[in-house]
Design a protein around this motif. Structure first.
Motif, PDB file in Angstrom:
ATOM      1  N   TRP A 270       0.905  -1.106   0.187  1.00  0.00           N
ATOM      2  CA  TRP A 270      -0.011   0.105  -0.003  1.00  0.00           C
ATOM      3  C   TRP A 270       0.765   1.398   0.044  1.00  0.00           C
ATOM      4  O   TRP A 270       0.638   2.038  -0.708  1.00  0.00           O
ATOM      5  CB  TRP A 270      -0.999  -0.150   1.314  1.00  0.00           C
ATOM      6  CG  TRP A 270      -1.438   1.175   1.454  1.00  0.00           C
ATOM      7  CD1 TRP A 270      -1.250   2.349   2.432  1.00  0.00           C
ATOM      8  CD2 TRP A 270      -2.713   2.116   0.772  1.00  0.00           C
ATOM      9  NE1 TRP A 270      -2.030   3.688   2.265  1.00  0.00           N
ATOM     10  CE2 TRP A 270      -2.842   3.224   1.182  1.00  0.00           C
ATOM     11  CE3 TRP A 270      -3.404   1.665  -0.053  1.00  0.00           C
ATOM     12  CZ2 TRP A 270      -3.860   4.159   0.845  1.00  0.00           C
ATOM     13  CZ3 TRP A 270      -4.432   2.355  -0.844  1.00  0.00           C
ATOM     14  CH2 TRP A 270      -4.453   3.674  -0.309  1.00  0.00           C
ATOM     15  N   MET A 271       1.711   1.203   0.766  1.00  0.00           N
ATOM     16  CA  MET A 271       2.764   2.483   0.902  1.00  0.00           C
ATOM     17  C   MET A 271       3.260   2.572  -0.446  1.00  0.00           C
ATOM     18  O   MET A 271       3.544   3.919  -0.705  1.00  0.00           O
ATOM     19  CB  MET A 271       3.833   2.281   1.938  1.00  0.00           C
ATOM     20  CG  MET A 271       3.023   2.077   3.424  1.00  0.00           C
ATOM     21  SD  MET A 271       2.085   3.423   3.667  1.00  0.00           S
ATOM     22  CE  MET A 271       3.119   4.856   4.053  1.00  0.00           C
ATOM     23  N   ILE A 272       3.907   1.801  -1.085  1.00  0.00           N
ATOM     24  CA  ILE A 272       4.357   1.847  -2.317  1.00  0.00           C
ATOM     25  C   ILE A 272       3.540   2.492  -3.411  1.00  0.00           C
ATOM     26  O   ILE A 272       3.645   3.284  -4.094  1.00  0.00           O
ATOM     27  CB  ILE A 272       5.148   0.717  -2.959  1.00  0.00           C
ATOM     28  CG1 ILE A 272       6.215   0.235  -2.282  1.00  0.00           C
ATOM     29  CG2 ILE A 272       5.498   0.973  -4.491  1.00  0.00           C
ATOM     30  CD1 ILE A 272       6.875  -1.189  -2.489  1.00  0.00           C
ATOM     31  N   HIS A 273       2.219   2.027  -3.568  1.00  0.00           N
ATOM     32  CA  HIS A 273       1.119   2.323  -4.256  1.00  0.00           C
ATOM     33  C   HIS A 273       0.690   3.752  -3.989  1.00  0.00           C
ATOM     34  O   HIS A 273       0.601   4.591  -4.943  1.00  0.00           O
ATOM     35  CB  HIS A 273      -0.080   1.423  -4.026  1.00  0.00           C
ATOM     36  CG  HIS A 273      -1.242   1.681  -4.934  1.00  0.00           C
ATOM     37  ND1 HIS A 273      -1.398   1.789  -6.389  1.00  0.00           N
ATOM     38  CD2 HIS A 273      -2.453   2.095  -4.448  1.00  0.00           C
ATOM     39  CE1 HIS A 273      -2.663   2.319  -6.359  1.00  0.00           C
ATOM     40  NE2 HIS A 273      -3.429   2.384  -5.198  1.00  0.00           N
ATOM     41  N   CYS A 274       0.397   4.221  -2.809  1.00  0.00           N
ATOM     42  CA  CYS A 274       0.067   5.452  -2.477  1.00  0.00           C
ATOM     43  C   CYS A 274       0.784   6.585  -2.624  1.00  0.00           C
ATOM     44  O   CYS A 274       0.469   7.769  -2.836  1.00  0.00           O
ATOM     45  CB  CYS A 274      -0.774   5.480  -1.001  1.00  0.00           C
ATOM     46  SG  CYS A 274       0.651   5.561   0.362  1.00  0.00           S
ATOM     47  N   LYS A 275       2.472   6.135  -2.500  1.00  0.00           N
ATOM     48  CA  LYS A 275       3.246   7.177  -2.402  1.00  0.00           C
ATOM     49  C   LYS A 275       3.198   7.859  -4.078  1.00  0.00           C
ATOM     50  O   LYS A 275       3.271   8.853  -4.458  1.00  0.00           O
ATOM     51  CB  LYS A 275       4.436   6.703  -2.240  1.00  0.00           C
ATOM     52  CG  LYS A 275       4.876   6.582  -0.826  1.00  0.00           C
ATOM     53  CD  LYS A 275       5.013   8.001  -0.113  1.00  0.00           C
ATOM     54  CE  LYS A 275       5.238   7.798   1.470  1.00  0.00           C
ATOM     55  NZ  LYS A 275       5.087   9.291   2.102  1.00  0.00           N
ATOM     56  N   LYS A 276       2.897   6.683  -4.945  1.00  0.00           N
ATOM     57  CA  LYS A 276       2.913   6.905  -6.545  1.00  0.00           C
ATOM     58  C   LYS A 276       1.677   7.651  -6.805  1.00  0.00           C
ATOM     59  O   LYS A 276       1.576   8.589  -7.740  1.00  0.00           O
ATOM     60  CB  LYS A 276       3.140   5.826  -7.202  1.00  0.00           C
ATOM     61  CG  LYS A 276       4.450   4.851  -7.348  1.00  0.00           C
ATOM     62  CD  LYS A 276       4.414   3.622  -8.071  1.00  0.00           C
ATOM     63  CE  LYS A 276       5.591   2.986  -8.110  1.00  0.00           C
ATOM     64  NZ  LYS A 276       5.502   1.687  -8.817  1.00  0.00           N
ATOM     65  N   TRP A 277       0.576   7.446  -6.094  1.00  0.00           N
ATOM     66  CA  TRP A 277      -0.714   7.952  -6.234  1.00  0.00           C
ATOM     67  C   TRP A 277      -0.433   9.569  -5.823  1.00  0.00           C
ATOM     68  O   TRP A 277      -1.024  10.218  -6.689  1.00  0.00           O
ATOM     69  CB  TRP A 277      -1.737   7.184  -5.437  1.00  0.00           C
ATOM     70  CG  TRP A 277      -3.090   7.487  -5.741  1.00  0.00           C
ATOM     71  CD1 TRP A 277      -3.535   8.597  -6.757  1.00  0.00           C
ATOM     72  CD2 TRP A 277      -4.062   6.744  -5.300  1.00  0.00           C
ATOM     73  NE1 TRP A 277      -5.016   8.296  -6.825  1.00  0.00           N
ATOM     74  CE2 TRP A 277      -5.246   7.326  -5.929  1.00  0.00           C
ATOM     75  CE3 TRP A 277      -4.125   5.911  -4.438  1.00  0.00           C
ATOM     76  CZ2 TRP A 277      -6.391   6.772  -5.391  1.00  0.00           C
ATOM     77  CZ3 TRP A 277      -5.437   5.185  -4.085  1.00  0.00           C
ATOM     78  CH2 TRP A 277      -6.728   5.592  -4.822  1.00  0.00           C
ATOM     79  N   GLN A 279       2.263  11.437  -6.043  1.00  0.00           N
ATOM     80  CA  GLN A 279       3.065  12.012  -6.896  1.00  0.00           C
ATOM     81  C   GLN A 279       2.104  12.491  -7.881  1.00  0.00           C
ATOM     82  O   GLN A 279       2.379  13.587  -8.826  1.00  0.00           O
ATOM     83  CB  GLN A 279       4.123  11.195  -7.540  1.00  0.00           C
ATOM     84  CG  GLN A 279       5.208  10.848  -6.313  1.00  0.00           C
ATOM     85  CD  GLN A 279       6.321   9.832  -6.500  1.00  0.00           C
ATOM     86  OE1 GLN A 279       6.155   9.370  -7.801  1.00  0.00           O
ATOM     87  NE2 GLN A 279       7.220   9.922  -5.781  1.00  0.00           N
ATOM     88  N   ARG A 280       1.362  11.365  -8.718  1.00  0.00           N
ATOM     89  CA  ARG A 280       0.526  11.477  -9.737  1.00  0.00           C
ATOM     90  C   ARG A 280      -0.544  12.683  -9.722  1.00  0.00           C
ATOM     91  O   ARG A 280      -0.951  13.588 -10.588  1.00  0.00           O
ATOM     92  CB  ARG A 280      -0.152  10.166 -10.281  1.00  0.00           C
ATOM     93  CG  ARG A 280       0.659   9.316 -10.846  1.00  0.00           C
ATOM     94  CD  ARG A 280      -0.046   8.104 -11.822  1.00  0.00           C
ATOM     95  NE  ARG A 280      -0.978   7.617 -10.758  1.00  0.00           N
ATOM     96  CZ  ARG A 280      -0.945   6.500 -10.100  1.00  0.00           C
ATOM     97  NH1 ARG A 280       0.107   5.901 -10.016  1.00  0.00           N
ATOM     98  NH2 ARG A 280      -2.006   6.198  -9.399  1.00  0.00           N
ATOM     99  N   SER A 281      -1.021  12.674  -8.494  1.00  0.00           N
ATOM    100  CA  SER A 281      -2.355  13.525  -8.284  1.00  0.00           C
ATOM    101  C   SER A 281      -1.884  14.764  -7.412  1.00  0.00           C
ATOM    102  O   SER A 281      -2.607  15.715  -7.261  1.00  0.00           O
ATOM    103  CB  SER A 281      -3.400  12.911  -7.217  1.00  0.00           C
ATOM    104  OG  SER A 281      -2.620  12.424  -6.116  1.00  0.00           O
ATOM    105  N   ASN A 282      -0.542  14.936  -7.196  1.00  0.00           N
ATOM    106  CA  ASN A 282      -0.064  16.288  -6.584  1.00  0.00           C
ATOM    107  C   ASN A 282      -0.774  16.631  -5.154  1.00  0.00           C
ATOM    108  O   ASN A 282      -1.125  17.550  -4.875  1.00  0.00           O
ATOM    109  CB  ASN A 282      -0.034  17.392  -7.371  1.00  0.00           C
ATOM    110  CG  ASN A 282       0.614  18.470  -6.862  1.00  0.00           C
ATOM    111  OD1 ASN A 282       1.789  18.211  -6.213  1.00  0.00           O
ATOM    112  ND2 ASN A 282       0.302  19.819  -7.089  1.00  0.00           N
TER     113      ASN A 282
END
Length: 441
Positions: A270-277, A279-282
Motif C-alpha cells: 500500500w505504501m508503495i502504491h499510495c506514494k506513487k498516487w 505524486q501523480r495527483s499532486n
C-alpha cells in the motif's frame, strides 16, 4: 348459513341489546372476510425461503422471475467484488430481470486469472436473506430456475476510450427490446462488472449493500471476534478501576463495552502504491504513517477511556509487528495475534477473512479509515446508511453515534476529518477510487 339464522333471531331480542349483538356480528363477519383475503399469503409465509422463492403472485411487480442476466465471475478484492455484484444487480434491474447467482473469487490475484478460486455467492452471503431484504427492488435467482427454452443472448460489453457511458447505456436500453428481451437469459461477456460504466446513484448501491448479510457460519466468526474485543475492553476497564483503587460495582460491570476500529493502511504494498498516487495527483492527503495514524486517532474523544482499538490490517504484509505499540494512555491496541483470533482467520480464504474484518469495522462504535481505500469507503457507506435510517443526516459538531473519521485528512479541529458518505452522489466513482473531499454530512 349459521350467520343468517342468527340474524333471524334478532327480532326476538330486546332493543337495548340488539345494537351490541349487531356490532359483534359485524366484527365476526369482518374477521371471516379478512381471513379469506390474507390466508393465501399466510400459507406462503411459513418460511422465509418458501415466501421469497415462491412462484405465487409477487406483491411488488417489476423484477421478472422468468428472465435472467448472467455475468462473468466476479474478481479482485472483497469490496471491489461487492461493488461489481451490486452493479450487476442494478443492470439486471434495469433490464427487468433476475440476476443469476454469480461466482465470487475466494483468492486475491490481479493478473493470474487462472489462479482465481471461484466461490459461490451463497457460501459467503445468505441467498434467501438477500432476496428477503431486497424484495421488490432486485432479485437473485439460481441456475436451476432456468428452463433453457431459448438460446442465451450474448451481450458483449465494449471497451476502450470510445466506449463511453452514453454508448453503454444505449446498449442496455436496446437490450430491453427485440431479440435480447425475448431471450430467457442475457449472457454478458467482456469486462467483469467492476469495470462496467456506472449509471446508478450511491443510494441504490447502498440499498443493495444493506441487503447483503453474511452466511450463518461466517456471521458466527464475526461474533466471536467482536466478543474477544469486548472481553479485552472489560479487562482494561477492570484494571483501570483497580489502579484507581475503585471498587467494581454491579452497575459498572454491566455497562456496554465500546471499541474503535482502525483500518490501518501501512502495509508495504500500500505504501508503495499510495506514494506513487500522491505524486501523480499532486496530493499529500493519501498516505499516512503509523505515527501519524496514532496521533490522529488519539484526538478522538467520542468514547470513554480506557478503550480498545482494533487494528484491521493485513498482518502478513507488514514489515514489522509493532503496530500495537506507541499508542496513547487509555488506548489499548489489538491486532489479530494479540487478540488471540488468528485461528479464526487462518482457516479462511482471503475473501472471508476480509468479510469478517469488514463487519468488525462496520459494527464498531467509532471507525477510522483512509478515504482512498475502497474498504474504508464501503464501511463508511454502511454506517452512513444506518445513520440515515435513524433519521440522522449529519454528524457535524455532535456525537450521534456510529462516528466515522478519515485519518488521512485533517479536520477543522486538527484531528481526523469526520466522515459521512454523500448519499446524493450520482455515481460510485468517489467510493470506488477514493477522494479527499469528505465531510460530516
Amino acid at each position: 348459513m349459521n350467520i343468517l339464522l342468527e340474524l333471524k333471531h334478532l327480532k326476538h331480542i330486546s332493543l337495548p341489546t340488539r345494537p351490541v349483538i349487531c356490532k359483534c356480528l359485524l366484527i365476526v363477519i369482518g374477521l371471516i372476510v379478512l381471513r379469506a383475503i390474507i390466508s393465501p399469503f399466510l400459507a406462503i409465509s411459513s418460511s422465509e425461503k418458501s415466501f421469497y422463492e415462491s412462484t405465487t403472485l409477487d406483491l411488488f411487480p417489476g423484477v421478472r422471475r422468468d428472465k435472467f442476466v448472467e455475468v462473468p465471475q466476479i474478481i479482485w478484492g472483497l469490496n471491489n467484488q461487492k461493488i461489481a455484484f451490486a452493479r450487476a444487480c442494478l443492470t439486471a434491474k434495469f433490464l427487468n430481470r433476475s440476476l443469476l447467482m454469480p461466482s465470487l473469487s475466494a483468492s486475491l490475484f490481479y493478473k493470474e486469472v487462472d489462479l482465481l478460486k471461484p466461490i459461490a455467492f451463497d457460501k459467503v452471503f445468505d441467498f434467501n436473506k438477500f432476496n428477503a431484504r431486497c424484495h421488490g427492488f432486485v432479485r437473485l435467482a439460481r441456475y436451476s430456475q432456468v428452463l433453457n427454452h431459448t438460446e442465451p443472448f450474448k451481450l458483449q460489453k465494449g471497451s476502450g476510450r470510445r466506449w463511453t457511458v452514453d454508448r453503454d447505456l444505449d446498449q442496455l436500453q436496446q437490450s430491453r427490446l427485440g431479440e435480447a428481451d425475448g431471450s430467457e437469459v442475457i449472457h454478458v461477456t467482456g469486462k467483469h462488472p467492476f469495470l462496467w460504466p456506472d449509471h446508478w446513484p450511491v443510494k441504490d448501491y447502498a440499498r443493495i449493500f444493506d441487503c447483503l448479510t453474511l452466511a450463518p457460519e461466517i456471521e458466527s466468526e464475526v461474533v466471536k471476534v467482536i466478543s474477544k474485543i469486548k472481553d479485552a475492553g472489560k479487562k482494561a476497564r477492570h484494571e483501570a478501576a483497580i489502579s484507581h483503587n475503585k471498587k467494581r460495582t454491579d452497575s459498572s460491570t454491566n455497562l456496554s463495552v465500546q471499541y474503535i476500529a482502525v483500518h490501518m493502511r501501512i502495509e508495504k504494498d500500500w505504501m508503495i502504491h499510495c506514494k506513487k498516487w500522491e505524486q501523480r495527483s499532486n496530493s499529500k492527503e493519501i498516505c499516512s504513517s503509523k505515527g501519524e495514524i496514532i496521533h490522529k486517532v488519539s484526538q478522538i474523544t467520542d468514547l470513554r477511556r480506557p478503550v480498545v482499538v482494533y487494528l484491521a490490517v493485513a498482518d502478513s504484509l507488514l514489515e514489522d509487528d509493532s503496530v500495537t505499540s506507541g499508542w496513547r494512555v487509555g488506548m489499548i491496541a489489538y491486532e489479530k495475534k494479540k487478540l488471540g483470533v488468528t485461528d479464526i482467520y487462518d482457516r479462511q480464504p482471503y475473501l472471508i477473512k476480509s468479510a469478517i474484518d469488514f463487519e468488525v469495522c462496520a459494527r464498531a462504535d467509532v471507525f477510522v479509515g483512509n478515504s482512498f481505500s475502497t474498504f474504508s469507503n464501503l464501511v463508511v457507506l454502511s454506517r452512513t446508511e444506518r445513520l440515515y435510517n435513524l433519521g440522522k443526516a449529519s454528524s457535524c459538531g455532535e456525537d450521534v453515534g456510529l462516528s466515522s473519521y478519515a485519518y488521512n485528512i485533517i479536520g477543522d479541529d486538527g484531528g481526523p476529518q469526520r466522515w459521512m458518505t454523500d448519499m446524493s452522489d450520482t455515481s460510485l466513482q468517489r467510493i470506488s477510487y477514493g477522494t479527499n473531499n469528505v465531510s460530516c454530512h
